[in-house]
Design a protein around this motif. Sequence first.
Motif, PDB file in Angstrom:
ATOM      1  N   GLN A  34     -28.827   8.441  -8.203  1.00  0.00           N
ATOM      2  CA  GLN A  34     -27.612   7.718  -7.843  1.00  0.00           C
ATOM      3  C   GLN A  34     -26.515   8.058  -8.842  1.00  0.00           C
ATOM      4  O   GLN A  34     -26.547   7.593  -9.989  1.00  0.00           O
ATOM      5  CB  GLN A  34     -27.872   6.215  -7.819  1.00  0.00           C
ATOM      6  CG  GLN A  34     -28.855   5.781  -6.737  1.00  0.00           C
ATOM      7  CD  GLN A  34     -29.095   4.287  -6.742  1.00  0.00           C
ATOM      8  OE1 GLN A  34     -29.299   3.686  -7.794  1.00  0.00           O
ATOM      9  NE2 GLN A  34     -29.077   3.689  -5.571  1.00  0.00           N
ATOM     10  N   SER A  43     -28.286   8.311 -12.533  1.00  0.00           N
ATOM     11  CA  SER A  43     -29.569   7.695 -12.856  1.00  0.00           C
ATOM     12  C   SER A  43     -30.574   8.065 -11.773  1.00  0.00           C
ATOM     13  O   SER A  43     -30.272   7.963 -10.583  1.00  0.00           O
ATOM     14  CB  SER A  43     -29.428   6.172 -12.938  1.00  0.00           C
ATOM     15  OG  SER A  43     -30.680   5.544 -13.096  1.00  0.00           O
ATOM     16  N   GLN A  45     -34.283   7.252 -10.237  1.00  0.00           N
ATOM     17  CA  GLN A  45     -35.411   6.333 -10.166  1.00  0.00           C
ATOM     18  C   GLN A  45     -36.397   6.831  -9.105  1.00  0.00           C
ATOM     19  O   GLN A  45     -36.042   7.602  -8.210  1.00  0.00           O
ATOM     20  CB  GLN A  45     -34.937   4.917  -9.824  1.00  0.00           C
ATOM     21  CG  GLN A  45     -33.929   4.334 -10.804  1.00  0.00           C
ATOM     22  CD  GLN A  45     -34.476   4.194 -12.219  1.00  0.00           C
ATOM     23  OE1 GLN A  45     -35.684   4.095 -12.416  1.00  0.00           O
ATOM     24  NE2 GLN A  45     -33.586   4.195 -13.199  1.00  0.00           N
ATOM     25  N   TRP A  47     -38.901   6.119  -5.934  1.00  0.00           N
ATOM     26  CA  TRP A  47     -39.016   5.223  -4.784  1.00  0.00           C
ATOM     27  C   TRP A  47     -40.336   5.502  -4.073  1.00  0.00           C
ATOM     28  O   TRP A  47     -40.797   6.642  -3.996  1.00  0.00           O
ATOM     29  CB  TRP A  47     -37.858   5.439  -3.818  1.00  0.00           C
ATOM     30  CG  TRP A  47     -36.581   4.786  -4.278  1.00  0.00           C
ATOM     31  CD1 TRP A  47     -35.829   5.120  -5.373  1.00  0.00           C
ATOM     32  CD2 TRP A  47     -35.913   3.691  -3.656  1.00  0.00           C
ATOM     33  NE1 TRP A  47     -34.740   4.299  -5.470  1.00  0.00           N
ATOM     34  CE2 TRP A  47     -34.750   3.409  -4.430  1.00  0.00           C
ATOM     35  CE3 TRP A  47     -36.158   2.922  -2.525  1.00  0.00           C
ATOM     36  CZ2 TRP A  47     -33.864   2.397  -4.104  1.00  0.00           C
ATOM     37  CZ3 TRP A  47     -35.272   1.909  -2.188  1.00  0.00           C
ATOM     38  CH2 TRP A  47     -34.143   1.649  -2.972  1.00  0.00           C
ATOM     39  N   ARG A  58     -39.048   1.331  -1.015  1.00  0.00           N
ATOM     40  CA  ARG A  58     -38.785   0.339  -2.052  1.00  0.00           C
ATOM     41  C   ARG A  58     -38.818   1.006  -3.420  1.00  0.00           C
ATOM     42  O   ARG A  58     -39.567   1.968  -3.634  1.00  0.00           O
ATOM     43  CB  ARG A  58     -39.778  -0.810  -1.988  1.00  0.00           C
ATOM     44  CG  ARG A  58     -41.221  -0.408  -1.999  1.00  0.00           C
ATOM     45  CD  ARG A  58     -41.900  -0.837  -0.730  1.00  0.00           C
ATOM     46  NE  ARG A  58     -43.327  -0.574  -0.709  1.00  0.00           N
ATOM     47  CZ  ARG A  58     -43.888   0.177   0.220  1.00  0.00           C
ATOM     48  NH1 ARG A  58     -43.153   0.769   1.148  1.00  0.00           N
ATOM     49  NH2 ARG A  58     -45.189   0.351   0.237  1.00  0.00           N
ATOM     50  N   PRO A  59     -37.997   0.522  -4.350  1.00  0.00           N
ATOM     51  CA  PRO A  59     -37.945   1.142  -5.681  1.00  0.00           C
ATOM     52  C   PRO A  59     -39.243   0.938  -6.440  1.00  0.00           C
ATOM     53  O   PRO A  59     -39.841  -0.136  -6.405  1.00  0.00           O
ATOM     54  CB  PRO A  59     -36.773   0.434  -6.352  1.00  0.00           C
ATOM     55  CG  PRO A  59     -36.618  -0.853  -5.607  1.00  0.00           C
ATOM     56  CD  PRO A  59     -37.044  -0.586  -4.207  1.00  0.00           C
ATOM     57  N   THR A  61     -39.488   2.385  -9.871  1.00  0.00           N
ATOM     58  CA  THR A  61     -39.031   2.237 -11.249  1.00  0.00           C
ATOM     59  C   THR A  61     -37.619   1.668 -11.255  1.00  0.00           C
ATOM     60  O   THR A  61     -36.875   1.790 -10.283  1.00  0.00           O
ATOM     61  CB  THR A  61     -39.035   3.585 -11.998  1.00  0.00           C
ATOM     62  OG1 THR A  61     -38.111   4.480 -11.352  1.00  0.00           O
ATOM     63  CG2 THR A  61     -40.420   4.201 -11.997  1.00  0.00           C
ATOM     64  N   SER A  62     -37.252   1.081 -12.370  1.00  0.00           N
ATOM     65  CA  SER A  62     -35.890   0.553 -12.522  1.00  0.00           C
ATOM     66  C   SER A  62     -35.325   0.831 -13.903  1.00  0.00           C
ATOM     67  O   SER A  62     -34.132   0.683 -14.127  1.00  0.00           O
ATOM     68  CB  SER A  62     -35.871  -0.967 -12.267  1.00  0.00           C
ATOM     69  OG  SER A  62     -36.749  -1.635 -13.154  1.00  0.00           O
ATOM     70  N   GLY A  63     -36.169   1.212 -14.851  1.00  0.00           N
ATOM     71  CA  GLY A  63     -35.705   1.485 -16.211  1.00  0.00           C
ATOM     72  C   GLY A  63     -35.576   2.966 -16.465  1.00  0.00           C
ATOM     73  O   GLY A  63     -36.127   3.805 -15.753  1.00  0.00           O
ATOM     74  N   ARG A  85     -37.552   6.857 -22.326  1.00  0.00           N
ATOM     75  CA  ARG A  85     -37.330   5.436 -22.138  1.00  0.00           C
ATOM     76  C   ARG A  85     -37.381   4.704 -23.473  1.00  0.00           C
ATOM     77  O   ARG A  85     -37.784   5.260 -24.497  1.00  0.00           O
ATOM     78  CB  ARG A  85     -38.406   4.849 -21.213  1.00  0.00           C
ATOM     79  CG  ARG A  85     -38.317   5.302 -19.776  1.00  0.00           C
ATOM     80  CD  ARG A  85     -39.442   4.721 -18.946  1.00  0.00           C
ATOM     81  NE  ARG A  85     -39.040   4.578 -17.548  1.00  0.00           N
ATOM     82  CZ  ARG A  85     -39.282   3.529 -16.794  1.00  0.00           C
ATOM     83  NH1 ARG A  85     -39.912   2.476 -17.292  1.00  0.00           N
ATOM     84  NH2 ARG A  85     -38.889   3.486 -15.533  1.00  0.00           N
ATOM     85  N   GLU A 106     -44.675  -2.816 -14.575  1.00  0.00           N
ATOM     86  CA  GLU A 106     -43.988  -2.097 -15.632  1.00  0.00           C
ATOM     87  C   GLU A 106     -44.682  -0.769 -15.914  1.00  0.00           C
ATOM     88  O   GLU A 106     -45.914  -0.702 -16.002  1.00  0.00           O
ATOM     89  CB  GLU A 106     -43.963  -2.937 -16.912  1.00  0.00           C
ATOM     90  CG  GLU A 106     -43.220  -2.297 -18.070  1.00  0.00           C
ATOM     91  CD  GLU A 106     -41.730  -2.095 -17.798  1.00  0.00           C
ATOM     92  OE1 GLU A 106     -41.149  -1.146 -18.352  1.00  0.00           O
ATOM     93  OE2 GLU A 106     -41.163  -2.899 -17.014  1.00  0.00           O
TER      94      GLU A 106
END
Length: 676
Positions: A34, A43, A45, A47, A58-59, A61-63, A85, A106
């Motif tokens: 994105q 960024s 991520q 999915w 649906r996602p 990862t988010s970090g 990270r 996580e």
Amino acid sequence: MRKPITVEDLWQFERLAGVVVSPDGTRAVCGVTQPSMERNDSSTQLWLLDTDAKRAPRPLTSGGQKNGQAAWSPRGDRIAFVARREQQGRSDDQPQLYLIAPDGGEATRASDFAPGIEAFRWLPDGRGVVFAAWVWPGLKGARAQAKAFKTFNARKETGYATSEAHYRLFDHQHPMQRVLHLLRLDLASGRIVDLFEGTPYELPRVDLQPLPFDVSADGRHLCFAYDPAPEKLAGQRRVLVELDLARRRFHRVADDPAWDFDLPRYSPQGERIAALAANVGKAHTMPAKPALLSRDGRWRALGAGWDLECASAPAWSVDARALYFSGESRGRCPLWRCAVDDDVITEHAGGGWVQGFDVGGAPGQEVLVTAIDGHSHPVRLFAQRAGAAPRRIERFNDRLLARLALGEVREVSFQGALGDEVQMWLTLPPDFDARRRHPVLHVIHGGPQVAAGDSFGYRWNAHLLASQGHVVAQVNYHGSTSFGHAFKHSIVGRLAELEFQDLEAATDWLRAQRWVDPQRISASGGSYGGFLVAWMNGHAAPGRYRAYVCHAGVFDRVATFAADSYAERPKDLGALYWDDMPKVLAQSPHAFAAAMRTPTLVIHGALDYRVPDCNGLAFYNTLKLRGVPARLLWFPDENHWVLKPRNSRQWYREFFTWLDAHSGRRRAGRQSRHAR
């Protein structure tokens, strides 16, 4: 009401890449990037998608900013990926391996290797991975590598010293005094073993995607590509070497002085190895084709009557009866299937450009997921089960596309150099009216051994360029791939000769169309396309083209020996400048500077090691001294491409403003609405 596409729209598309299928074929993971014009970055991520499309993506990862190279564990209970990270109060200095459950939660850091992880592959028992890393070859053990890494980072000197012939790539230097080794990581203990330690072996110093190594299904053997020459250089032939992991013995499974081997892939049962092979002893431009190897060193190339070339690593079908691979064909890149026993290659999924694919499931229940884009849409994901039609499994960019008015794309052909048929793509402006005369913009592809294809593209988006009113013409001139080897090889030793004839023939064809304004034709191009733009400025009749845009183009063939690919370019030129300077100069635009008269926008990045920016600066300076209208756009922080969102916006604005001023394209004000 649909509207023409703008730069801001282009940077709102979510970019899909790196699709991988779970072992049972029910799910897939892909990276979704994105971009953000506001933050001036992107960024990525991961999915999760269901291959039956019953649930929305649906996602996972988010970090972290860049999460990539996802790979399912052999049992499908974990997904490994590479990222930098912050976790447990510590930020990664270099990319590390992370693990996450497919049901979410996580991600946990699974490696702590100071030099970082470049690429990896799971071991079949799921207890560890084999990964590639830049290491100091004379050191023993991970602790010694960590100590050396800490000392190197603490140094105050900034000089890069090397005796290597291959020392940089695109926009970065290879890590000083280091080479690419394969190492094994035990996930339970964290123990790391360098598999190449104390040996002369290393991986090729190129992009590691796709992976140039593989692990056998029983976990006992490892096969990798290797440059056997004492002096490592880009473009040299490679052999395939197999390592017995238990006995730590190496032997070559594919080694022929006339052939270049790459991208080995073990069959599901492990008794055979698929790879790519190119007969470089015949010509350096020979296509890479699928090959089949046995463990005892015997091998055979497949596709004897197939005059195209693979564009991806081969992938085995789950029943091991066939290989899948993408390969270019007449400006498209379909997915192909080769029945290995019959050596029959057939097109499996056509239309558009296959950017990636993966296979999962059990025999009789195989699931194939493909990532395909096309002229009028970015990458889309499709899942196909045996005996069923492909089904789309995501809708990431549909809402944005529904708001945009994209012009029609046409495929035409004309007679070019040597009397050959030459393909040209035309992208029309969204308000195209065949009763009116429109300006034309040539967009000349790079390479030269690539093709302008049925693909969306972000750096030279044809619809965005056409939205300003031009008909965009993309010619697959001689030298382009996907039209057979003879067409591709025809330009060697006479660069620009046939290509220029093709472009001129395309212009003649366009000038004959009643909807083209013959007085408003311009040309642009990047890399080899920029080279052809510079060539046109010294060879086309004055006034035939209203303006040029040269991005990262070769201007001086001798100065371009500063490029990372310096060892490969003499093969295309058919000469070394110290052996035959007249032949090299005959293929160098700067030698024809006295004839250059057409206004030109020159664009270059300071971090461009493929075509060093001395080319763009010399071209611009030459035009200024000659009194030719010229403008320079120079980026101190971009490489061969323009990758930052705001720099891309500036690039397009300068591009459009230049054409406005010199091609009489549109009334003032149109650009400000569509390009802002």
